[in-house]
Design an enzyme around this catalytic site. Structure first.
Site, PDB file in Angstrom:
ATOM      1  N   HIS A  79       0.572  -1.207   0.196  1.00  9.33           N
ATOM      2  CA  HIS A  79       0.227  -0.013   0.076  1.00  9.33           C
ATOM      3  C   HIS A  79       0.903   1.203   0.046  1.00  9.33           C
ATOM      4  CE1 HIS A  79      -3.946  -1.852   1.694  1.00  9.33           C
ATOM      5  NE2 HIS A  79      -3.475  -2.491   0.822  1.00  9.33           N
ATOM      6  N   GLU A  81       1.045   3.819   2.016  1.00  7.34           N
ATOM      7  CA  GLU A  81       1.381   4.197   3.212  1.00  7.34           C
ATOM      8  C   GLU A  81       2.271   3.117   3.882  1.00  7.34           C
ATOM      9  OE1 GLU A  81      -2.168   1.461   3.808  1.00  7.34           O
ATOM     10  OE2 GLU A  81      -1.819   3.249   2.381  1.00  7.34           O
TER      11      GLU A  81
END
Length: 124
Positions: A79, A81
């Protein structure tokens, strides 16, 4: 002359630009960490350093017709993040901006930092 964007809009626009670096074939996501209006780290979704990009070798989840949000264990990518946290952990007091709301696990982790912004939604 165009009206200046708010700080939230400014950082979300930058997160959207970061998303253009994504190598995921299904979705492009960008994320940034900010403290005192200074960008500290950026990340986009895609394979970890050292692995070939999905745009080069294909996406097994797409080939098998697996719906979004399912069978993540098959995905080679990270992802957005996760990508920037690999290089710089999130710290208390920082604001986090992401073009797509991340999963519950990261949302819990991110809430300890302070302000989370996902596209047009702000959680404080």
């Amino acid at each position: 002359m165009a009206e200046r964007p708010s700080w939230d809009r400014y950082f979300m626009d930058i997160a959207a630009m970061v998303a253009t670096r994504s190598t995921c074939m299904r979705r492009s996501v960008g994320a940034i960490a900010v403290n005192n209006r200074r960008i500290l780290a950026t990340g986009y979704n895609g394979t970890p350093k050292g692995l070939r990009h999905c745009t080069e070798v294909g996406c097994i989840r797409q080939e098998l017709g697996i719906p979004s949000g399912q069978r993540h264990e098959l995905c080679r990518g990270l992802h957005a993040e996760q990508h920037y946290e690999y290089f710089r952990p999130v710290r208390p007091g920082e604001a986090l901006y992401a073009t797509v709301k991340p999963g519950k696990k990261w949302e819990k982790e991110g809430k300890r930092s302070g302000k989370l912004t996902f596209s047009e939604m702000v959680i404080e």
